[in-house]
Design an enzyme around this catalytic site. Structure first.
Site, mmCIF file in Angstrom:
data_model
loop_
_atom_site.group_PDB
_atom_site.id
_atom_site.type_symbol
_atom_site.label_atom_id
_atom_site.label_comp_id
_atom_site.label_asym_id
_atom_site.label_seq_id
_atom_site.Cartn_x
_atom_site.Cartn_y
_atom_site.Cartn_z
ATOM 1 N N THR A 24 0.870 -1.173 0.000
ATOM 2 C CA THR A 24 0.000 0.000 0.000
ATOM 3 C C THR A 24 0.910 1.227 0.000
ATOM 4 O O THR A 24 1.655 1.463 0.954
ATOM 5 C CB THR A 24 -0.915 0.035 1.236
ATOM 6 N N LYS A 31 -7.276 1.625 -3.307
ATOM 7 C CA LYS A 31 -6.916 1.197 -1.947
ATOM 8 C C LYS A 31 -7.201 2.321 -0.942
ATOM 9 O O LYS A 31 -7.612 2.073 0.194
ATOM 10 C CB LYS A 31 -5.444 0.783 -1.907
ATOM 11 N N LYS A 57 0.188 5.121 8.225
ATOM 12 C CA LYS A 57 0.791 5.445 6.913
ATOM 13 C C LYS A 57 -0.288 5.559 5.833
ATOM 14 O O LYS A 57 -0.348 6.529 5.076
ATOM 15 C CB LYS A 57 1.805 4.339 6.559
HETATM 16 P P1 NAP Z 1 5.260 -6.552 7.378
HETATM 17 O O1 NAP Z 1 4.904 -7.793 8.104
HETATM 18 O O2 NAP Z 1 6.017 -5.483 8.064
HETATM 19 O O3 NAP Z 1 5.997 -6.987 6.019
HETATM 20 C C1 NAP Z 1 6.774 -6.125 5.229
HETATM 21 C C2 NAP Z 1 8.041 -6.899 4.898
HETATM 22 O O4 NAP Z 1 8.810 -6.158 3.971
HETATM 23 C C3 NAP Z 1 8.898 -7.125 6.143
HETATM 24 O O5 NAP Z 1 9.294 -8.468 6.168
HETATM 25 C C4 NAP Z 1 10.062 -6.179 5.921
HETATM 26 O O6 NAP Z 1 11.278 -6.629 6.478
HETATM 27 C C5 NAP Z 1 10.156 -6.165 4.414
HETATM 28 N N1 NAP Z 1 10.802 -4.947 3.929
HETATM 29 C C6 NAP Z 1 10.545 -3.672 4.261
HETATM 30 N N2 NAP Z 1 11.362 -2.836 3.607
HETATM 31 C C7 NAP Z 1 12.142 -3.622 2.841
HETATM 32 C C8 NAP Z 1 13.185 -3.357 1.940
HETATM 33 N N3 NAP Z 1 13.580 -2.101 1.690
HETATM 34 N N4 NAP Z 1 13.779 -4.411 1.336
HETATM 35 C C9 NAP Z 1 13.377 -5.665 1.579
HETATM 36 N N5 NAP Z 1 12.400 -5.996 2.439
HETATM 37 C C10 NAP Z 1 11.789 -4.966 3.053
HETATM 38 O O7 NAP Z 1 3.907 -5.874 6.825
HETATM 39 P P2 NAP Z 1 2.638 -6.553 6.141
HETATM 40 O O8 NAP Z 1 1.536 -6.585 7.127
HETATM 41 O O9 NAP Z 1 3.025 -7.779 5.403
HETATM 42 O O10 NAP Z 1 2.243 -5.386 5.113
HETATM 43 C C11 NAP Z 1 2.960 -5.189 3.897
HETATM 44 C C12 NAP Z 1 2.257 -4.071 3.109
HETATM 45 O O11 NAP Z 1 0.911 -4.471 2.827
HETATM 46 C C13 NAP Z 1 2.155 -2.740 3.854
HETATM 47 O O12 NAP Z 1 2.261 -1.682 2.939
HETATM 48 C C14 NAP Z 1 0.755 -2.806 4.460
HETATM 49 O O13 NAP Z 1 0.239 -1.489 4.676
HETATM 50 C C15 NAP Z 1 -0.007 -3.539 3.374
HETATM 51 N N6 NAP Z 1 -1.170 -4.319 3.796
HETATM 52 C C16 NAP Z 1 -1.174 -5.050 4.939
HETATM 53 C C17 NAP Z 1 -2.300 -5.767 5.292
HETATM 54 C C18 NAP Z 1 -2.364 -6.583 6.560
HETATM 55 O O14 NAP Z 1 -3.494 -6.927 6.985
HETATM 56 N N7 NAP Z 1 -1.260 -6.926 7.177
HETATM 57 C C19 NAP Z 1 -3.418 -5.764 4.458
HETATM 58 C C20 NAP Z 1 -3.379 -5.056 3.278
HETATM 59 C C21 NAP Z 1 -2.250 -4.339 2.949
HETATM 60 P P3 NAP Z 1 11.511 -6.711 8.082
HETATM 61 O O15 NAP Z 1 10.914 -8.049 8.435
HETATM 62 O O16 NAP Z 1 12.966 -6.624 8.255
HETATM 63 O O17 NAP Z 1 10.747 -5.553 8.691
#
Ligand code: NAP
Length: 297
Positions: free
Chosen positions: A105, A180, A248
């Site tokens: 997102t 979104k 965010k």
């Molecule tokens: P998350 O668990 O924090 O996953 C993000 C992953 O990306 C983490 O493993 C992080 O590494 C990695 N990352 C971040 N920056 C990076 C970089 N520069 N290079 C390589 N890897 C990197 O978050 P998530 O819940 O999966 O969400 C991911 C995205 O989807 C976000 O934008 C969120 O707003 C969106 N989203 C989430 C949901 C939900 O319900 N969770 C639903 C819809 C959309 P680290 O492990 O080291 O932090």
């Protein structure tokens, strides 16, 4: 021609709560997944299931026909596409004809910038954020809202179908991210209502589980009430969707709404409530259902 497991390898950058489950569905559909995420230790399980580790986003892109990114923030998206300090990212090594799909997102303007940079190199880029939460990612039932061109969308559709159920191309680059933001604006008001209402039920001495069962089957039902409301009642505030990520999203939505000259007061109130929650110890790392704790004082 659409992607097929025999002919196309898929790169996946960012394997957290969402990305890891999504990659598993691609692997279950038979695709080779080239994987990179910031903290390798968090995906040793995925690697033991067959994902192939690559040392950075550029290495993922060099070996993949489609590259999917699912990182955290717009600045993370910039880093993985353009490289830190503008050099060494996905765009620097992507294969001729590759399709780049950002499912993070992020902001509509960044999606447009990536699409333009991709086009300048003869590549295609799609913005394809998702909704459906950790549950939707695990079950392969995400809603996937896409911006970009029809040919690229058609090409990668089998990948979307492996991860989601409700899938649509909404318009040119940026249209997925705009959609979104519409989704997050719906959720902003809804989750405040759910938290307020369940604290009402609790303080009025009602059996909250019974309340949820009955009203969850009526007009108020939906993911925010039925899934996150149930977690509120159970006292389960672990992250499915981090509070800091929702702040965010609400910031991006607010900027876009202001730019359109809208009266977005529910969105702004929700943002300020989540910012209050984020100031509590550990508040940022809660799931969004943690908003309940702010009202339950
Ligand atoms: P998350 O668990 O924090 O996953 C993000 C992953 O990306 C983490 O493993 C992080 O590494 C990695 N990352 C971040 N920056 C990076 C970089 N520069 N290079 C390589 N890897 C990197 O978050 P998530 O819940 O999966 O969400 C991911 C995205 O989807 C976000 O934008 C969120 O707003 C969106 N989203 C989430 C949901 C939900 O319900 N969770 C639903 C819809 C959309 P680290 O492990 O080291 O932090």
């Amino acid at each position: 021609m659409t992607v097929t497991p025999g002919n196309h390898a898929v790169g996946f950058v960012g394997l957290g709560i969402m990305g890891k489950s999504m990659a598993r569905h691609l692997m279950a559909a038979g695709f080779t997944v080239n994987a990179y995420t910031r903290t390798r230790a968090k995906i040793e399980d995925l690697l033991s299931e067959g994902a192939v580790w690559k040392d950075d986003p550029a290495a993922v892109a060099a070996d993949s026909d489609v590259v999917i990114t699912m990182v955290g923030y717009p600045h993370d998206v910039e880093d993985v596409y353009f490289g830190k300090d503008g050099d060494g990212g996905i765009l620097s090594t992507a294969k001729a004809g590759a399709v780049l799909v950002d499912m993070t997102t992020s902001s509509p303007s960044l999606a447009q910038r990536i699409a333009a940079a991709a086009e300048a190199k003869g590549l295609k880029a799609l913005d394809a954020p998702v909704s459906g939460g950790d549950v939707g990612a695990r079950n392969g039932t995400l809603a996937i809202m896409v911006g970009g061109d029809q040919e690229a969308f058609d090409h990668v559709l089998p990948l979307f179908e492996a991860m989601g159920k409700s899938i649509a191309l909404l318009g040119p680059a940026g249209a997925g991210q705009h959609t979104k933001m519409v989704n997050q604006t719906v959720i902003a008001g809804t989750i405040m209502g759910v938290a307020e209402a369940l604290v009402y039920a609790k303080k009025a001495g009602l059996d909250c589980k019974k309340v949820l069962d009955v009203i969850g089957g009526g007009a108020a039902g939906g993911f925010q009430l039925n899934v996150l409301g149930a977690r509120m009642v159970d006292g389960d505030f672990d992250p499915g969707f981090f509070v800091h990520h929702f702040i965010k999203d609400l910031g991006i939505a607010e900027t876009e709404a202001d730019g359109l000259g809208l009266d977005a007061r529910a969105l702004k109130l929700a943002k300020s409530q989540f910012e209050r929650l984020a100031q509590e110890p550990g508040g940022k790392e809660l799931g969004t259902q943690g908003l309940f704790t702010l009202y339950d004082k």
